[in-house]
Design a protein around this motif. Sequence first.
Motif, PDB file in Angstrom:
ATOM      1  N   LEU A  58       0.829  -1.200   0.000  1.00  0.00           N
ATOM      2  CA  LEU A  58       0.000   0.000   0.000  1.00  0.00           C
ATOM      3  C   LEU A  58       0.869   1.260   0.000  1.00  0.00           C
ATOM      4  N   GLY A  59       1.942   1.220   0.786  1.00  0.00           N
ATOM      5  CA  GLY A  59       2.867   2.349   0.801  1.00  0.00           C
ATOM      6  C   GLY A  59       3.496   2.587  -0.555  1.00  0.00           C
ATOM      7  N   MET A  60       3.833   1.491  -1.253  1.00  0.00           N
ATOM      8  CA  MET A  60       4.416   1.623  -2.590  1.00  0.00           C
ATOM      9  C   MET A  60       3.412   2.242  -3.560  1.00  0.00           C
ATOM     10  N   ILE A  61       2.162   1.785  -3.495  1.00  0.00           N
ATOM     11  CA  ILE A  61       1.137   2.328  -4.383  1.00  0.00           C
ATOM     12  C   ILE A  61       0.976   3.827  -4.157  1.00  0.00           C
ATOM     13  N   GLN A  62       0.882   4.224  -2.891  1.00  0.00           N
ATOM     14  CA  GLN A  62       0.705   5.629  -2.564  1.00  0.00           C
ATOM     15  C   GLN A  62       1.962   6.434  -2.865  1.00  0.00           C
ATOM     16  N   GLY A  63       3.130   5.868  -2.533  1.00  0.00           N
ATOM     17  CA  GLY A  63       4.384   6.591  -2.730  1.00  0.00           C
ATOM     18  C   GLY A  63       4.705   6.826  -4.195  1.00  0.00           C
ATOM     19  N   LEU A  64       4.627   5.753  -4.991  1.00  0.00           N
ATOM     20  CA  LEU A  64       4.907   5.903  -6.420  1.00  0.00           C
ATOM     21  C   LEU A  64       3.864   6.785  -7.088  1.00  0.00           C
ATOM     22  N   GLY A  65       2.608   6.642  -6.648  1.00  0.00           N
ATOM     23  CA  GLY A  65       1.554   7.449  -7.238  1.00  0.00           C
ATOM     24  C   GLY A  65       1.751   8.932  -7.017  1.00  0.00           C
ATOM     25  N   ALA A  66       2.415   9.308  -5.915  1.00  0.00           N
ATOM     26  CA  ALA A  66       2.650  10.722  -5.615  1.00  0.00           C
ATOM     27  C   ALA A  66       3.999  11.206  -6.108  1.00  0.00           C
ATOM     28  N   ALA A  67       5.049  10.386  -5.926  1.00  0.00           N
ATOM     29  CA  ALA A  67       6.407  10.843  -6.215  1.00  0.00           C
ATOM     30  C   ALA A  67       6.708  10.906  -7.710  1.00  0.00           C
ATOM     31  N   ALA A 107      -9.169  -1.744 -11.321  1.00  0.00           N
ATOM     32  CA  ALA A 107      -7.831  -2.338 -11.256  1.00  0.00           C
ATOM     33  C   ALA A 107      -7.874  -3.756 -10.692  1.00  0.00           C
ATOM     34  N   PRO A 108      -7.357  -4.741 -11.438  1.00  0.00           N
ATOM     35  CA  PRO A 108      -7.401  -6.128 -10.950  1.00  0.00           C
ATOM     36  C   PRO A 108      -6.194  -6.511 -10.103  1.00  0.00           C
ATOM     37  N   ASN A 109      -5.125  -5.689 -10.124  1.00  0.00           N
ATOM     38  CA  ASN A 109      -3.903  -6.079  -9.425  1.00  0.00           C
ATOM     39  C   ASN A 109      -3.110  -4.837  -9.019  1.00  0.00           C
ATOM     40  N   VAL A 110      -1.984  -5.085  -8.350  1.00  0.00           N
ATOM     41  CA  VAL A 110      -1.164  -3.996  -7.831  1.00  0.00           C
ATOM     42  C   VAL A 110      -0.592  -3.138  -8.947  1.00  0.00           C
ATOM     43  N   ALA A 111      -0.077  -3.766 -10.002  1.00  0.00           N
ATOM     44  CA  ALA A 111       0.551  -3.008 -11.089  1.00  0.00           C
ATOM     45  C   ALA A 111      -0.436  -2.020 -11.702  1.00  0.00           C
ATOM     46  N   THR A 112      -1.654  -2.454 -11.905  1.00  0.00           N
ATOM     47  CA  THR A 112      -2.664  -1.569 -12.485  1.00  0.00           C
ATOM     48  C   THR A 112      -3.024  -0.451 -11.525  1.00  0.00           C
ATOM     49  N   LEU A 113      -3.076  -0.771 -10.230  1.00  0.00           N
ATOM     50  CA  LEU A 113      -3.354   0.270  -9.235  1.00  0.00           C
ATOM     51  C   LEU A 113      -2.269   1.339  -9.237  1.00  0.00           C
ATOM     52  N   VAL A 114      -1.009   0.919  -9.345  1.00  0.00           N
ATOM     53  CA  VAL A 114       0.095   1.886  -9.379  1.00  0.00           C
ATOM     54  C   VAL A 114      -0.046   2.802 -10.589  1.00  0.00           C
TER      55      VAL A 114
END
Length: 438
Positions: A58-67, A107-114
């Motif tokens: 979850l941190g990666m999704i939020q972090g990459l999505g912002a940074a 989104a079906p998976n983490v990659a798509t969410l990112v």
Amino acid sequence: MATLSPAAPHAPARGFASALGPLLLLALLMVIGFAVMGSFGVVQEGAKAELGLSDNVLGMIQGLGAAVPLVLFSIPIGILVDRFHRVRLMLILALVWTAGTALTAFAPNVATLVVARMLTGIGTTGALTAALSLSADLCAPDQRGRALLIVNLGKALGVAAAFALTGWLFGQFLGHALPDLLAGAPPWRSTHAALALLSAVLLVPLLLMREPARQEVEAGPDAPFRTVVNELWSRRAFLIPLFVGQVAVVMADAAAGIWASPILSRIYGLQPQDFGAWMGAILFGTGVVGAILGGFAADLGQKSGRRGGLLIGAVIAAAVGIPAALFSISPTVPIFAIAFGTLALCGTITGLITSVALTVLIPNELRGLCIGAFIAIAGLIGFGLAPSLVAGVSTMLGGERHIGQAQAIVGVSVSLLSFVGFLVAMRRAPHSATEEPI
């Protein structure tokens, strides 16, 4: 996309009253843009449960999505803002954040969410640069503080709406008060589908907005990039200390925002439910009040007639922020809250005044590039360096129990740097966008 060829680059900007309609439209777009950019964080526990995600993921999704949007796309989009039709660009960026919100719902998976969260961040942060540039050309220079105030209020309301609107929609779908939009999908998905639909509807008025003539043009939007770089370099004596001042403010605010909760828990013995409501109220209130004070301070500073008078408010706010940075070693929680709120208020004021300075004292063809560079550099250094710096100082002092002292040391140090940066920028500021600084 065709390059912009304004019919009347020398046409006077309209008065503030007549520009209020387009300004409110831009503010409304900022509300929905920042609401959808922060929406996933509000309902991420639902995604965690459905997709079996860990906190690190979850941190990666939020972090990459912002940074990633901040660091990689702010400057290129800023260049596009300087050289292309901004209303069309704004529409494209709004469609990008709408697509990202819709993709989040499916989104079906983490990659798509990112990818979805990156699209939302790219669209929103890029649109903010376009909105600031458009707002500047809708009003005369001595009214730009008020113009940018409107857009920044939209941003502040959007940050709040990320919690309020997203939470309300989630509750409605959870309780089946609203019909399920995605045929049995979890409420967090229906919430994002609803936000995407709302965003698409609110984009329709943008189709009617006209591109304002660019004001204070020196080389023009079609100037060779080499000419633009030379113009930028010739203003380094003013821009570098201005960058230093505002980046240092972002460092102080980022460190305070990230470490305030652990400090309240470890030092003052409070739990999130004890301080969440009043901390949120402080951040929203200082965002609104700071934008108002910053806008009027910028306009009043310009009327003073002094060289760099526009930045007087930023210098004062930076000075007030120095003692406020000691919030983390306050003897009581109420004093902590007052000092923390003062620091956040000062940061909002300097941020708005810096935006006004870029739209008044920098030629039109450089504004988007400068705003984009500010967003990218401030995001990278402010959010990337400041929190780790506090942790490092705490370790040097003897461990986690010294986090309050470490926060105070870092906060005061960067606040002092901010004060010096704004003071030097004020003394080196040009009188106008077409005059090179001293």
